[in-house]
Design a protein around this motif. Structure first.
Motif, PDB file in Angstrom:
ATOM      1  N   VAL A 130      -1.459  22.520  -4.734  1.00 18.71           N
ATOM      2  CA  VAL A 130      -0.372  23.412  -4.251  1.00 18.71           C
ATOM      3  C   VAL A 130       0.745  22.657  -4.107  1.00 18.71           C
ATOM      4  CG1 VAL A 130       0.197  25.035  -2.557  1.00 18.71           C
ATOM      5  CG2 VAL A 130      -2.115  24.951  -3.014  1.00 18.71           C
ATOM      6  N   LEU A 131       0.735  21.444  -3.235  1.00 23.75           N
ATOM      7  CA  LEU A 131       1.888  20.468  -3.184  1.00 23.75           C
ATOM      8  C   LEU A 131       1.451  19.330  -3.240  1.00 23.75           C
ATOM      9  CD1 LEU A 131       2.804  22.237   0.202  1.00 23.75           C
ATOM     10  CD2 LEU A 131       4.310  22.280  -1.650  1.00 23.75           C
ATOM     11  N   GLY A 132       2.294  18.344  -3.673  1.00 23.69           N
ATOM     12  CA  GLY A 132       2.126  17.036  -3.983  1.00 23.69           C
ATOM     13  C   GLY A 132       2.391  16.441  -5.355  1.00 23.69           C
ATOM     14  N   GLY A 133       2.199  17.305  -6.037  1.00 22.24           N
ATOM     15  CA  GLY A 133       2.438  16.834  -7.638  1.00 22.24           C
ATOM     16  C   GLY A 133       1.249  16.208  -8.308  1.00 22.24           C
ATOM     17  N   SER A 134       1.195  15.460  -9.191  1.00 21.65           N
ATOM     18  CA  SER A 134      -0.046  15.043  -9.933  1.00 21.65           C
ATOM     19  C   SER A 134      -0.904  13.834  -9.160  1.00 21.65           C
ATOM     20  CB  SER A 134       0.498  14.358 -11.084  1.00 21.65           C
ATOM     21  OG  SER A 134      -0.548  13.815 -11.957  1.00 21.65           O
ATOM     22  N   VAL A 135      -1.877  13.976  -9.324  1.00 20.13           N
ATOM     23  CA  VAL A 135      -2.991  12.781  -8.741  1.00 20.13           C
ATOM     24  C   VAL A 135      -3.158  11.604  -9.674  1.00 20.13           C
ATOM     25  CG1 VAL A 135      -4.058  14.497  -7.151  1.00 20.13           C
ATOM     26  CG2 VAL A 135      -4.927  13.937  -9.282  1.00 20.13           C
ATOM     27  N   ASP A 136      -2.412  11.734 -10.471  1.00 18.15           N
ATOM     28  CA  ASP A 136      -2.782  10.508 -11.660  1.00 18.15           C
ATOM     29  C   ASP A 136      -2.158   9.290 -11.197  1.00 18.15           C
ATOM     30  OD1 ASP A 136      -3.803  12.193 -13.608  1.00 18.15           O
ATOM     31  OD2 ASP A 136      -1.946  12.510 -14.505  1.00 18.15           O
ATOM     32  N   GLY A 137      -2.770   8.335 -11.345  1.00 19.40           N
ATOM     33  CA  GLY A 137      -2.651   6.768 -10.674  1.00 19.40           C
ATOM     34  C   GLY A 137      -2.897   6.613  -8.957  1.00 19.40           C
ATOM     35  N   PHE A 138      -3.455   7.640  -8.740  1.00 15.65           N
ATOM     36  CA  PHE A 138      -3.829   7.361  -7.182  1.00 15.65           C
ATOM     37  C   PHE A 138      -5.479   7.567  -7.062  1.00 15.65           C
ATOM     38  CE2 PHE A 138       0.443   9.144  -6.871  1.00 15.65           C
ATOM     39  CZ  PHE A 138       0.891   8.379  -5.731  1.00 15.65           C
ATOM     40  N   ALA A 139      -5.875   6.781  -6.288  1.00 14.57           N
ATOM     41  CA  ALA A 139      -7.354   6.593  -5.870  1.00 14.57           C
ATOM     42  C   ALA A 139      -7.462   7.519  -4.613  1.00 14.57           C
ATOM     43  CB  ALA A 139      -7.622   5.290  -5.568  1.00 14.57           C
ATOM     44  N   HIS A 140      -8.384   8.523  -5.035  1.00 13.40           N
ATOM     45  CA  HIS A 140      -8.583   9.428  -3.745  1.00 13.40           C
ATOM     46  C   HIS A 140      -9.773   8.752  -2.587  1.00 13.40           C
ATOM     47  CE1 HIS A 140     -11.741  12.614  -2.326  1.00 13.40           C
ATOM     48  NE2 HIS A 140     -10.364  13.165  -1.957  1.00 13.40           N
ATOM     49  N   LEU A 141      -9.040   9.132  -1.437  1.00 13.08           N
ATOM     50  CA  LEU A 141      -9.602   8.349  -0.301  1.00 13.08           C
ATOM     51  C   LEU A 141     -10.243   9.437   0.473  1.00 13.08           C
ATOM     52  CD1 LEU A 141      -7.061   6.084   1.290  1.00 13.08           C
ATOM     53  CD2 LEU A 141      -8.762   5.565  -0.090  1.00 13.08           C
TER      54      LEU A 141
ATOM     55  N   LEU B 198       0.920  -0.994   0.021  1.00 19.48           N
ATOM     56  CA  LEU B 198      -0.102   0.024  -0.047  1.00 19.48           C
ATOM     57  C   LEU B 198       0.785   1.061  -0.192  1.00 19.48           C
ATOM     58  CD1 LEU B 198      -2.904   1.105   0.281  1.00 19.48           C
ATOM     59  CD2 LEU B 198      -2.369   1.137   2.858  1.00 19.48           C
ATOM     60  N   LYS B 199       0.691   2.197  -0.864  1.00 20.10           N
ATOM     61  CA  LYS B 199       1.431   3.432  -0.931  1.00 20.10           C
ATOM     62  C   LYS B 199       0.415   4.496  -0.836  1.00 20.10           C
ATOM     63  CE  LYS B 199       5.154   1.386  -3.809  1.00 20.10           C
ATOM     64  NZ  LYS B 199       5.998   1.597  -4.952  1.00 20.10           N
ATOM     65  N   ALA B 200       0.598   5.297  -0.064  1.00 13.36           N
ATOM     66  CA  ALA B 200      -0.274   6.385   0.110  1.00 13.36           C
ATOM     67  C   ALA B 200       0.376   7.621  -0.032  1.00 13.36           C
ATOM     68  CB  ALA B 200      -0.914   6.432   1.788  1.00 13.36           C
ATOM     69  N   HIS B 201      -0.601   8.844  -0.301  1.00 11.16           N
ATOM     70  CA  HIS B 201       0.060  10.155  -0.732  1.00 11.16           C
ATOM     71  C   HIS B 201      -0.861  11.444  -0.203  1.00 11.16           C
ATOM     72  CE1 HIS B 201       2.978  12.714  -2.684  1.00 11.16           C
ATOM     73  NE2 HIS B 201       2.121  13.152  -3.382  1.00 11.16           N
ATOM     74  N   ALA B 202      -0.095  12.278   0.033  1.00  4.22           N
ATOM     75  CA  ALA B 202      -1.165  13.549   0.497  1.00  4.22           C
ATOM     76  C   ALA B 202      -0.745  14.650  -0.366  1.00  4.22           C
ATOM     77  CB  ALA B 202      -0.733  13.825   1.791  1.00  4.22           C
ATOM     78  N   TRP B 203      -1.926  15.561  -0.788  1.00  4.02           N
ATOM     79  CA  TRP B 203      -1.692  16.722  -1.454  1.00  4.02           C
ATOM     80  C   TRP B 203      -2.317  17.757  -0.517  1.00  4.02           C
ATOM     81  CZ3 TRP B 203      -3.079  11.790  -3.262  1.00  4.02           C
ATOM     82  CH2 TRP B 203      -2.396  11.429  -3.973  1.00  4.02           C
ATOM     83  N   LEU B 204      -1.834  19.001  -0.897  1.00  9.83           N
ATOM     84  CA  LEU B 204      -2.404  20.121  -0.399  1.00  9.83           C
ATOM     85  C   LEU B 204      -3.268  20.689  -1.467  1.00  9.83           C
ATOM     86  CD1 LEU B 204      -3.167  22.195   1.850  1.00  9.83           C
ATOM     87  CD2 LEU B 204      -0.987  23.696   0.892  1.00  9.83           C
ATOM     88  N   VAL B 205      -4.521  20.871  -1.478  1.00 13.20           N
ATOM     89  CA  VAL B 205      -5.092  21.349  -2.604  1.00 13.20           C
ATOM     90  C   VAL B 205      -6.056  22.617  -1.854  1.00 13.20           C
ATOM     91  CG1 VAL B 205      -7.275  21.066  -4.194  1.00 13.20           C
ATOM     92  CG2 VAL B 205      -5.587  19.186  -3.521  1.00 13.20           C
ATOM     93  N   SER B 206      -6.157  23.891  -2.872  1.00  9.82           N
ATOM     94  CA  SER B 206      -6.995  25.044  -2.616  1.00  9.82           C
ATOM     95  C   SER B 206      -7.561  25.393  -3.645  1.00  9.82           C
ATOM     96  CB  SER B 206      -5.911  26.075  -2.035  1.00  9.82           C
ATOM     97  OG  SER B 206      -6.546  27.238  -1.740  1.00  9.82           O
ATOM     98  N   ASP B 207      -8.943  25.410  -3.654  1.00  8.40           N
ATOM     99  CA  ASP B 207      -9.842  25.899  -4.732  1.00  8.40           C
ATOM    100  C   ASP B 207      -9.447  25.293  -6.020  1.00  8.40           C
ATOM    101  OD1 ASP B 207     -11.939  27.529  -5.838  1.00  8.40           O
ATOM    102  OD2 ASP B 207     -10.369  29.105  -6.675  1.00  8.40           O
ATOM    103  N   ASP B 208      -9.380  23.976  -5.945  1.00 10.24           N
ATOM    104  CA  ASP B 208      -9.026  22.864  -7.138  1.00 10.24           C
ATOM    105  C   ASP B 208      -7.763  22.976  -7.750  1.00 10.24           C
ATOM    106  OD1 ASP B 208     -11.587  21.538  -6.682  1.00 10.24           O
ATOM    107  OD2 ASP B 208     -12.640  23.046  -8.006  1.00 10.24           O
ATOM    108  N   HIS B 209      -6.855  23.833  -7.081  1.00 10.42           N
ATOM    109  CA  HIS B 209      -5.464  23.810  -7.441  1.00 10.42           C
ATOM    110  C   HIS B 209      -4.763  22.939  -6.456  1.00 10.42           C
ATOM    111  CE1 HIS B 209      -6.496  27.020 -10.185  1.00 10.42           C
ATOM    112  NE2 HIS B 209      -6.883  27.550  -9.206  1.00 10.42           N
TER     113      HIS B 209
END
Length: 130
Positions: A113-124, A100-111
């Protein structure tokens, strides 16, 4: 680098280091509660988002163990201090088999900000002030 940029980078370094220690000592939920207690409701400008992305990413290079989660929480705190809303988005990588490989992103107003692309990841889940 201007004086204000150097000062902001120092602030980012302090925030990233503090969040990193916080995640070591406390639970994620407790650290997240400390960050999201700030009343952040407005949308940040692209300039503010870029500045936070630059500052946190640069500071994280000097903080051992500053993972994507540490960076996302740090960025969220910096944005919230200015009243700017954001979310921590957590997902898992698809097709990794038993690992299992998890990742976190910082998102503001659908942008992102940090974490790179969400491609290849399932949103939890999203956590934050938006």
């Amino acid at each position: 680098m201007s004086g204000s940029e150097a000062l902001f980078l120092c602030r980012c370094l302090l925030v990233v280091a503090t969040v990193r220690v916080g995640l070591t000592v406390f639970s994620y939920n407790r650290v997240r509660a400390m960050v999201t207690r700030l009343n952040a409701r407005q949308c940040a400008s692209m300039g503010e988002l870029r500045l936070v992305a630059w500052g946190v990413a640069a500071a994280a290079r000097f903080v051992p163990g500053a993972t994507c989660l540490t960076q996302a929480l740090s960025g969220q705190y910096l944005l919230a201090r200015k009243g700017n809303a954001s979310n921590i988005r957590i997902g898992i990588e698809r097709g990794t088999g038993e690992q299992l490989k998890a990742h976190a992103w910082l998102v503001s107003d659908d942008h992102i900000v940090l974490g790179g692309s969400v491609d290849g990841f399932a949103h939890l889940i999203d956590h934050g002030s938006l």
